[in-house]
Design a protein around this motif. Structure first.
Motif, PDB file in Angstrom:
ATOM      1  N   ALA A 134       0.941  -1.137   0.027  1.00  0.00           N
ATOM      2  CA  ALA A 134       0.110   0.112   0.202  1.00  0.00           C
ATOM      3  C   ALA A 134       0.906   1.398   0.154  1.00  0.00           C
ATOM      4  N   SER A 135       0.774   2.217  -0.940  1.00  0.00           N
ATOM      5  CA  SER A 135       1.715   3.167  -1.170  1.00  0.00           C
ATOM      6  C   SER A 135       0.898   4.491  -1.506  1.00  0.00           C
ATOM      7  N   ALA A 136       1.285   5.516  -0.807  1.00  0.00           N
ATOM      8  CA  ALA A 136       0.678   7.122  -1.444  1.00  0.00           C
ATOM      9  C   ALA A 136       1.925   7.262  -2.207  1.00  0.00           C
ATOM     10  N   ILE A 137       1.530   7.774  -3.450  1.00  0.00           N
ATOM     11  CA  ILE A 137       2.327   8.197  -4.566  1.00  0.00           C
ATOM     12  C   ILE A 137       2.272   9.695  -5.063  1.00  0.00           C
ATOM     13  N   ARG A 138       3.352  10.293  -5.064  1.00  0.00           N
ATOM     14  CA  ARG A 138       3.247  11.757  -5.627  1.00  0.00           C
ATOM     15  C   ARG A 138       4.073  12.063  -6.782  1.00  0.00           C
ATOM     16  N   ILE A 139       3.426  12.945  -7.421  1.00  0.00           N
ATOM     17  CA  ILE A 139       4.320  13.522  -8.693  1.00  0.00           C
ATOM     18  C   ILE A 139       4.209  15.039  -8.522  1.00  0.00           C
ATOM     19  N   GLU A 140       5.183  15.776  -8.012  1.00  0.00           N
ATOM     20  CA  GLU A 140       5.462  17.060  -7.679  1.00  0.00           C
ATOM     21  C   GLU A 140       5.009  18.024  -8.875  1.00  0.00           C
ATOM     22  N   ASN A 141       5.855  17.658  -9.890  1.00  0.00           N
ATOM     23  CA  ASN A 141       5.724  18.703 -11.164  1.00  0.00           C
ATOM     24  C   ASN A 141       5.132  17.952 -12.160  1.00  0.00           C
ATOM     25  N   ASP A 171       0.214  19.309 -11.401  1.00  0.00           N
ATOM     26  CA  ASP A 171       1.069  19.390 -10.477  1.00  0.00           C
ATOM     27  C   ASP A 171       0.540  19.115  -9.217  1.00  0.00           C
ATOM     28  N   GLY A 172       1.404  18.390  -8.497  1.00  0.00           N
ATOM     29  CA  GLY A 172       1.063  17.831  -7.010  1.00  0.00           C
ATOM     30  C   GLY A 172      -0.127  16.783  -7.046  1.00  0.00           C
ATOM     31  N   LEU A 173       0.172  15.544  -8.286  1.00  0.00           N
ATOM     32  CA  LEU A 173      -0.868  14.826  -8.105  1.00  0.00           C
ATOM     33  C   LEU A 173      -0.457  13.772  -6.866  1.00  0.00           C
ATOM     34  N   GLU A 174      -1.401  13.254  -6.208  1.00  0.00           N
ATOM     35  CA  GLU A 174      -1.223  12.245  -5.327  1.00  0.00           C
ATOM     36  C   GLU A 174      -2.250  10.988  -5.337  1.00  0.00           C
ATOM     37  N   VAL A 175      -1.742   9.772  -5.487  1.00  0.00           N
ATOM     38  CA  VAL A 175      -2.768   8.769  -5.584  1.00  0.00           C
ATOM     39  C   VAL A 175      -2.345   7.762  -4.351  1.00  0.00           C
ATOM     40  N   LEU A 176      -3.386   6.546  -4.176  1.00  0.00           N
ATOM     41  CA  LEU A 176      -3.175   5.728  -3.395  1.00  0.00           C
ATOM     42  C   LEU A 176      -3.173   4.391  -4.210  1.00  0.00           C
ATOM     43  N   GLU A 177      -2.192   3.713  -4.078  1.00  0.00           N
ATOM     44  CA  GLU A 177      -2.063   2.412  -4.698  1.00  0.00           C
ATOM     45  C   GLU A 177      -1.850   1.309  -3.662  1.00  0.00           C
ATOM     46  N   ILE A 178      -2.740   0.313  -4.080  1.00  0.00           N
ATOM     47  CA  ILE A 178      -2.976  -1.184  -3.225  1.00  0.00           C
ATOM     48  C   ILE A 178      -2.727  -2.108  -4.092  1.00  0.00           C
ATOM     49  N   GLY A 179      -1.759  -3.050  -4.030  1.00  0.00           N
ATOM     50  CA  GLY A 179      -1.676  -4.207  -4.835  1.00  0.00           C
ATOM     51  C   GLY A 179      -1.457  -5.664  -3.994  1.00  0.00           C
TER      52      GLY A 179
END
Length: 301
Positions: free
Chosen positions: A99-106, A165-173
């Motif tokens: 389980a991860s919180a994933i960001r892309i800042e730019n 900008d500032g995308l944040e998602v939750l990924e579970i696998g």
């Protein structure tokens, strides 16, 4: 792999020359050369497996435990395609779940490529921002915004195109460690028909969708699409203790409450906090804000 005789010395009797290693999936005429041995490596059972059928994966033993991970703890690390990852399940249930919180800042175009994953289950839920993605059999690009979710059935080809900008998602696998493979022969978007991949179908969930379960939860279509392997719902845990037979994971979307888990001291949780409760242990919330809301994922592993 070849196992040759002791390696020859390099020029002028220097360091030994590294031996050549060769892995084979089937015997080859004329091998091995004299003085060498060839070991034939069994083919990966997933190679050539019918894509409609569940993959023959060997998953690690499932070792769930109670976990609370705080948003305030941070801990992002660099990952694939310029993404930053925060591990929400530090021990990963012995390797069975990630389980991860994933960001892309730019924001902007994402340096991704058409790829797929050999998994039992995988989902992406957008927490902030938006992202454009394409999936095999799903036509033109899909823009996912905050509160929207997709499942990624085993081996479905897909690609991330662009994001804010500032995308944040939750990924579970599941499992935590799984193969990610490129497929440069598939061009996306495509015009193929929706299909079954690994025994599952694709789910696109929009904010506000779902079936009202009558107990404060909105149930998504994930249960049917995964044949009961997973359920995903949005709402709030009951004020009265409830016991799940599946592994329960919760990500707090808004509001604050006190989480009460059987055998543990109660803890306050708020936006961005994550908790996991092993099967068979009751849990509930107390003193919840009126807007308290959780994304809950139940895995029956």
């Amino acid at each position: 792999s070849w196992v040759p005789p002791p390696p020859a010395r390099g020029p002028a009797g220097g360091e030994p020359v590294a031996p050549l290693a060769l892995r084979l999936r089937e015997p080859v005429d004329g091998l091995p050369p004299p003085g060498c041995r060839v070991d034939v490596e069994p083919a990966n059972p997933c190679e050539g497996w019918p894509r409609r059928e569940p993959l023959p994966l060997k998953s690690p033993p499932f070792r769930p435990r109670y976990v609370v991970t705080r948003a305030a703890d941070g801990g992002y690390a660099a990952g694939r395609a310029g993404m930053l990852y925060r591990d929400l399940l530090p021990d990963r249930c012995g390797g069975a779940v990630v389980a991860s919180a994933i960001r892309i800042e730019n924001g902007g175009p994402v340096p991704d490529y058409t790829h797929f994953h050999r998994v039992q289950f995988q989902m992406i839920y957008v927490l902030r921002g938006w992202v454009d993605v394409v999936y095999e059999g799903e036509g033109d690009k899909i823009r996912l915004s905050a509160g929207e979710m997709v499942t990624q059935p085993p081996t479905i080809r897909h690609r991330v195109l662009e994001c804010s900008d500032g995308l944040e998602v939750l990924e579970i696998g599941a499992p935590a460690e799984h193969a990610t493979l490129a497929d440069h022969d598939v061009s996306l978007p495509d015009r193929s028909a929706p299909a079954t991949f690994g025994g599952q179908t694709f789910v696109l969930h929009h904010s506000g969708d779902g079936v009202d379960a009558g107990d404060g939860w909105r149930e998504t279509a994930v249960g049917g699409a995964t044949n009961g392997l997973a359920r995903v719902r949005v709402g709030a845990p009951a004020a009265a203790p409830a016991t799940e037979t599946a592994f329960a994971m919760g990500y707090v979307l808004r509001g604050r409450a006190s989480l009460v888990v059987e055998g543990e001291s109660s803890v306050d949780v708020g936006p961005g906090d994550f908790f996991a409760v092993p099967p068979g242990r009751s849990f509930s919330v107390a003193a919840a804000d009126a807007d308290f809301e959780v994304l809950e994922v139940l895995l029956d592993l």
